[in-house]
Design a protein around this motif. Structure first.
Motif, PDB file in Angstrom:
ATOM      1  N   ALA A 213      40.151 -51.578 -28.420  1.00  0.00           N
ATOM      2  CA  ALA A 213      41.583 -51.771 -28.686  1.00  0.00           C
ATOM      3  C   ALA A 213      42.408 -51.789 -27.412  1.00  0.00           C
ATOM      4  O   ALA A 213      43.560 -52.217 -27.400  1.00  0.00           O
ATOM      5  CB  ALA A 213      42.087 -50.659 -29.603  1.00  0.00           C
ATOM      6  N   LEU A 214      41.814 -51.302 -26.316  1.00  0.00           N
ATOM      7  CA  LEU A 214      42.617 -51.007 -25.133  1.00  0.00           C
ATOM      8  C   LEU A 214      43.263 -52.232 -24.504  1.00  0.00           C
ATOM      9  O   LEU A 214      44.304 -52.132 -23.854  1.00  0.00           O
ATOM     10  CB  LEU A 214      41.778 -50.242 -24.104  1.00  0.00           C
ATOM     11  N   ASP A 215      42.648 -53.399 -24.686  1.00  0.00           N
ATOM     12  CA  ASP A 215      43.243 -54.624 -24.130  1.00  0.00           C
ATOM     13  C   ASP A 215      44.518 -55.021 -24.856  1.00  0.00           C
ATOM     14  O   ASP A 215      45.382 -55.679 -24.287  1.00  0.00           O
ATOM     15  CB  ASP A 215      42.251 -55.796 -24.249  1.00  0.00           C
ATOM     16  N   THR A 216      44.605 -54.624 -26.102  1.00  0.00           N
ATOM     17  CA  THR A 216      45.695 -55.084 -26.952  1.00  0.00           C
ATOM     18  C   THR A 216      46.871 -54.120 -26.998  1.00  0.00           C
ATOM     19  O   THR A 216      48.010 -54.544 -27.078  1.00  0.00           O
ATOM     20  CB  THR A 216      45.175 -55.250 -28.402  1.00  0.00           C
ATOM     21  N   ILE A 217      46.557 -52.848 -26.983  1.00  0.00           N
ATOM     22  CA  ILE A 217      47.626 -51.886 -27.237  1.00  0.00           C
ATOM     23  C   ILE A 217      48.362 -51.511 -25.961  1.00  0.00           C
ATOM     24  O   ILE A 217      47.836 -51.649 -24.859  1.00  0.00           O
ATOM     25  CB  ILE A 217      47.085 -50.609 -27.915  1.00  0.00           C
ATOM     26  N   GLU A 218      49.590 -51.048 -26.133  1.00  0.00           N
ATOM     27  CA  GLU A 218      50.429 -50.752 -24.969  1.00  0.00           C
ATOM     28  C   GLU A 218      50.783 -49.278 -24.862  1.00  0.00           C
ATOM     29  O   GLU A 218      51.406 -48.862 -23.889  1.00  0.00           O
ATOM     30  CB  GLU A 218      51.714 -51.585 -25.037  1.00  0.00           C
ATOM     31  N   LEU A 219      50.408 -48.536 -25.881  1.00  0.00           N
ATOM     32  CA  LEU A 219      50.744 -47.106 -25.855  1.00  0.00           C
ATOM     33  C   LEU A 219      49.670 -46.324 -26.600  1.00  0.00           C
ATOM     34  O   LEU A 219      49.143 -46.792 -27.610  1.00  0.00           O
ATOM     35  CB  LEU A 219      52.107 -46.887 -26.514  1.00  0.00           C
TER      36      LEU A 219
END
Lengths: 549, 162
Positions: free
Chosen positions: B66-72
């Motif tokens: 998920a880390l590529d997509t999420i911002e927080l």
């Protein structure tokens, strides 16, 4: 010994200011006791039965005479004139006031001392061989490693809220005087085939309710990789250690539940990831720290006067037999000063005795003192030619008890006399045993016997690793004492086994005498109590204790 | 709720939605790891930022994709004595190179703020009634750091030999 530079002083100063503010917020009512508890516990302040207890860190048990004088001052100014040296080589003041705690810390900071992480679920004071730097069988002074660990672990941002407290011990010698195998992490220095120095890494030892001997997870860890390896162990523990039950939260339970191999694999996998980017020190910093522990310049040996006194004075030679150990430098001796005089609380020292020790250290031991996990003091650099004069000085202070390693050299926790957790008293039992065996000739005849007493199942008195262990248990408001035999904290560490039903407070001291008598009847020449026990087993002891009843 | 980020009070642009509430289409939203797993494709199609809220027992590897997509990422402290999220934050920063906001939520004390900052947190959801000025002071009470961590502060071991 290590001396602070501007960075060390600034950190301790800032920490004192921070704590002073926290105490003020508590006194103002801005913090509830629930909110204040984890904060005070990061700084060694406990709320005990009668008062606040402040535990002061003595890093790896090394003190200067100046520091000892400050401890005496604190005992006088803020306590009832004495302090209690602990099994973590620290000192506790049992009668402090909350509002004065910041002032005590300010005084301590003047002599480069503090109470950081002497409690709480943090990495605690790292302990070491009290004979560090002077033991004949040593690879390297373990205090260099301890100081490196002290700095790395101090206010560690990731590991200040662990599942439970975390204790590390280091030995640089073959003979284990630091009980490394009953610590969360034990580090035993080794030399590999290439002659390089590193550590055998042992994890998951401990006492408490579930005593365990630490498991070796790495036979040889290169010295310069130590901190990244410790960080890997702590991270695995911080993430996976149990937090649902305080009594199952120590790392020993995690290692036990995962199994040693699985735990080791997790640590090694984590270490692979951070060994290059981790907190390892470069050689310049290691050398800076190591230089503080360079051996002193020894003077030429002069031993003839000492040998003559040994013949002339029986009391002196008795003392020398138990309290003087071999030094790596010929002509010098390591002196253990017993804090277990007949009938007194083990580990207690008065302000006068602390001042006297500071004086003796300056006159006879290059100004340095050690605290042992057996709750005694050590003067590590005494010329043999000064031993007689030192002994005479110790006699005037009640510090010349010739019982190091003997049955009255008891480890005991504070017990119900002070502690909020204890269920029974331990100090009075220790006092009665030391009175029963007050005759020194008899004690010398019995020889080495490690007797340890805990006032409750938390095992702060290390009863699990006593040759004879005594555990106080409360039975409907009455104090009973369970006896274990065969424990040891040395390089052949073992957990003692319960011998049978517990004894009442009235009978426990007689039971100890019965055990000693069986040993005296059965021993072979040169056997210690624990050797005889290991040879003949529990039965003869058990029969003597229970069959006659 | 007061949000402190990078040492100052800021407006909270994010809404935290529980698993039974519809995710708004026009506002940055923080969802649970479970919801992310179940509704990944749909959440990715929104054109507003998405964040994850992780409980203190979360394993970073489980949300690595998920880390590529999420911002927080909001890391929970169910009690101030539960220190797992300190390690999780460091792993996110140092191992996974996450550069978005890492927000401390739950039971947090100002006395812990600096530890959190050093482990990679950059935002803090203050409890109702918390003294904001004291909180911000708490972020810089200790200026000396013996060990490197996830922040850019230089450890004493390095400073001593400059």
């Amino acid at each position: 010994m290590y001396r602070y530079d501007a960075y060390d002083s600034q950190l301790v100063g800032e920490r004192v200011a921070q704590f002073r503010d926290q105490v003020q917020r508590r006194l103002d009512g801005a913090l509830s006791e629930d909110e204040f508890r984890p904060l005070r516990l990061l700084n060694g302040l406990y709320l005990q039965l009668h008062a606040y207890m402040l535990r002061v860190a003595i890093p790896y048990g090394t003190l200067s005479s100046e520091q000892m004088r400050m401890l005496a001052h604190i005992a006088r100014r803020y306590d009832k004139g004495y302090g209690h040296f602990t099994t973590r080589q620290n000192i506790q003041f049992n009668w402090t006031k909350l509002e004065e705690a910041p002032d005590i810390l300010t005084d301590l900071a003047k002599v480069e001392m503090h109470a950081i992480q002497t409690s709480g679920n943090t990495i605690r004071n790292t302990t070491a061989d009290p004979f560090a730097g002077v033991a004949a069988d040593e690879i390297e002074d373990p205090r260099i490693t301890c100081e490196i660990i002290r700095q790395w672990s101090t206010l560690h941002p990731e590991f200040s809220f662990l599942p439970r407290k975390f204790k590390i011990a280091v030995t640089g010698a073959y003979e284990d005087r630091a009980a490394v195998r009953v610590h969360d992490i034990g580090l035993a220095m080794q030399r590999n085939e290439a002659g390089e120095v590193g550590f055998e890494v042992m994890v998951g030892g401990g006492q408490g309710r579930t005593p365990m001997i630490a498991k070796t997870i790495r036979d040889f860890l290169p010295k310069d990789q130590l901190l990244s390896y410790l960080e890997a162990i702590l991270r695995v523990y911080n993430l996976a250690g149990r937090r649902d039950n305080k009594y199952k939260a120590r790392i020993k339970i995690l290692v036990h539940e995962l199994g040693t191999e699985v735990f080791r694999d997790q640590v090694e996998a984590e270490w692979e990831q951070l060994r290059d980017a981790g907190p390892n020190l470069d050689s310049a910093e290691v050398e800076r720290i190591a230089a503080f522990f360079d051996p002193p310049s020894y003077e030429p040996a002069e031993t003839s006067g000492y040998n003559a006194k040994l013949f002339e004075d029986h009391a002196f030679s008795d003392w020398a037999r138990t309290n003087v150990a071999r030094h790596k430098q010929s002509g010098y001796a390591i002196v253990s000063v017993s804090l277990k005089p007949e009938g007194e609380a083990p580990g207690d020292a008065t302000a006068e005795q602390m001042d006297a020790m500071a004086e003796f250290a300056e006159r006879y031991s290059l100004g340095e003192i050690r605290v042992t996990h057996e709750q005694n003091l050590v003067l590590p650099y005494v010329r043999q030619s000064d031993l007689y004069a030192l002994w005479q000085g110790l006699r005037t202070q009640g510090l010349s008890t010739a019982n190091i390693g003997l049955i009255s050299d008891i480890i005991a926790c504070p017990g119900l006399d002070y502690c909020g957790l204890a269920t029974t008293r331990s100090i009075p039992v220790a006092q009665r045993i030391s009175r029963l065996f007050a005759n020194l000739d008899r004690q010398h005849d019995i020889g080495e016997l490690r007797l340890k007493i805990s006032g409750c199942i938390n095992a702060c008195g290390h009863h699990h690793v006593g040759h004879i262990g005594i555990l106080g248990v409360d039975r409907k408001g009455e104090e009973y004492y369970q006896i274990t035999l065969g424990g040891r904290a040395d390089e052949n560490a073992a957990i003692g086994k319960i011998i049978g039903p517990a004894f009442s407070s009235d009978n426990v001291v007689d039971a100890i005498e019965t055990l000693v008598n069986i040993y005296l009847e059965q021993r072979y020449d040169g056997e210690r109590f624990v050797d005889t026990y290991e040879r003949i087993g529990q039965s003869p002891f058990k029969e003597a204790l229970y069959d006659a009843r | 709720m007061t949000l402190v980020k990078n040492g100052a009070v800021v407006e909270n642009e994010w809404v935290t939605v529980d698993d039974d509430t519809i995710v708004p289409i026009d506002q940055p939203a923080i969802v649970s790891a479970n919801r992310w797993r179940n509704e990944k494709e749909r959440l990715r199609q929104r054109n507003v930022p998405i964040g994850l809220r992780l409980s203190s027992d979360a394993v970073v590897d489980d949300i690595a994709d998920a880390l590529d997509t999420i911002e927080l990422i909001a890391l929970e402290f169910p009690a101030f004595t539960d220190g797992r999220s300190y390690s999780t934050a460091r792993l996110l920063r140092e191992r996974f190179g996450f550069e978005g906001e890492i927000r401390a939520v739950g039971q947090i004390l100002r006395d812990q703020a600096q530890f959190m900052l050093r482990c990679g947190f950059d935002a803090f959801e203050l409890a109702p009634g918390a003294n904001v000025d004291e909180w911000i002071d708490g972020l810089s009470e200790i200026a000396i750091h013996y060990q490197p961590a996830a922040d850019t502060r230089t450890s004493t071991a390095v400073l001593r030999h400059r």
